[in-house]
Design a protein around this motif. Structure first.
Motif, PDB file in Angstrom:
ATOM      1  N   ASN A 195       0.707  -0.735  -0.034  1.00 42.85           N
ATOM      2  CA  ASN A 195       0.057  -0.759  -0.226  1.00 42.85           C
ATOM      3  C   ASN A 195       1.011   1.414   0.211  1.00 42.85           C
ATOM      4  OD1 ASN A 195      -1.564  -2.326   1.804  1.00 42.85           O
ATOM      5  ND2 ASN A 195      -3.483  -0.865   0.545  1.00 42.85           N
ATOM      6  N   HIS A 196       0.327   2.562  -0.607  1.00 47.30           N
ATOM      7  CA  HIS A 196       0.982   3.547  -0.279  1.00 47.30           C
ATOM      8  C   HIS A 196       0.460   4.048   0.634  1.00 47.30           C
ATOM      9  CE1 HIS A 196       1.247   3.472  -4.997  1.00 47.30           C
ATOM     10  NE2 HIS A 196      -0.118   4.040  -4.871  1.00 47.30           N
ATOM     11  N   MET A 197       1.749   4.972   1.483  1.00 49.06           N
ATOM     12  CA  MET A 197       1.284   5.168   3.166  1.00 49.06           C
ATOM     13  C   MET A 197       2.024   7.029   2.917  1.00 49.06           C
ATOM     14  SD  MET A 197       0.839   2.448   4.364  1.00 49.06           S
ATOM     15  CE  MET A 197       1.923   2.785   5.952  1.00 49.06           C
ATOM     16  N   GLY A 198       0.991   7.440   4.263  1.00 49.93           N
ATOM     17  CA  GLY A 198       1.182   9.184   3.800  1.00 49.93           C
ATOM     18  C   GLY A 198       1.466   8.737   5.441  1.00 49.93           C
ATOM     19  N   TRP A 199       1.640  10.071   5.336  1.00 50.74           N
ATOM     20  CA  TRP A 199       2.702  11.186   6.943  1.00 50.74           C
ATOM     21  C   TRP A 199       1.036  12.164   6.990  1.00 50.74           C
ATOM     22  CZ3 TRP A 199       4.598   9.287  11.513  1.00 50.74           C
ATOM     23  CH2 TRP A 199       5.825   8.567  11.233  1.00 50.74           C
ATOM     24  N   PHE A 200       0.744  12.083   8.635  1.00 48.42           N
ATOM     25  CA  PHE A 200      -0.172  14.014   8.429  1.00 48.42           C
ATOM     26  C   PHE A 200       0.544  14.023   9.356  1.00 48.42           C
ATOM     27  CE2 PHE A 200      -3.291  13.461   4.913  1.00 48.42           C
ATOM     28  CZ  PHE A 200      -2.815  12.629   3.972  1.00 48.42           C
ATOM     29  N   ARG A 201       0.051  15.144  10.324  1.00 50.11           N
ATOM     30  CA  ARG A 201      -0.594  15.833  11.340  1.00 50.11           C
ATOM     31  C   ARG A 201      -1.223  16.705  11.273  1.00 50.11           C
ATOM     32  NH1 ARG A 201       4.862  20.429   9.408  1.00 50.11           N
ATOM     33  NH2 ARG A 201       3.961  21.793   7.675  1.00 50.11           N
TER      34      ARG A 201
END
Length: 124
Positions: free
Chosen positions: A31-37
């Motif tokens: 899967n594609h992965m992401g970082w958020f804040r």
């Protein structure tokens, strides 16, 4: 999928931190992965994303040139190297799995399996 973000802490402006996001169930490597804040009283915002093989990355303009996202699928871990940190980078940082295997998304609704986050505090 069960994600655990770590590596946050208190750092002075100009400093660096490396965040890690481990998938304890070892199911996110495709899967594609992401970082958020998310800062207090603010909406959750996109930081960076990486394709499932790691060949493509995407960054928010506010972090471009300072942050680097990477992944090690053998370790089921995604990283966020943060350099030249600024006070405005202060937030809780979350990693998440992009639901669909399409182009990298910046939209939180396209992601799921949010971990509990890790606090990053940058002092001036």
């Amino acid at each position: 999928v069960q994600l655990q973000a770590s590596g946050g802490g208190l750092v002075q402006a100009g400093g660096s931190l490396r965040l890690s996001c481990a998938d304890s169930r070892r199911t996110s490597s495709n899967n594609h992965m992401g970082w958020f804040r998310q800062a207090p009283e603010k909406e959750r915002e996109f930081v960076a994303a990486i394709s499932w093989r790691g060949g493509s990355t995407l960054y928010a303009d506010s972090v471009k040139g300072r942050f680097t996202i990477s992944r090690d699928n053998a370790k089921n871990t995604v990283y966020l190297q943060m350099n030249s940190l600024k006070p405005e980078d202060t937030a809780v940082y979350y990693c998440a799995v992009q639901r669909r295997l399409m182009g990298l998304s910046t939209t939180p609704n396209e992601y799921s399996y949010w971990g509990q986050g890790t606090q990053v505090t940058v002092s001036s």
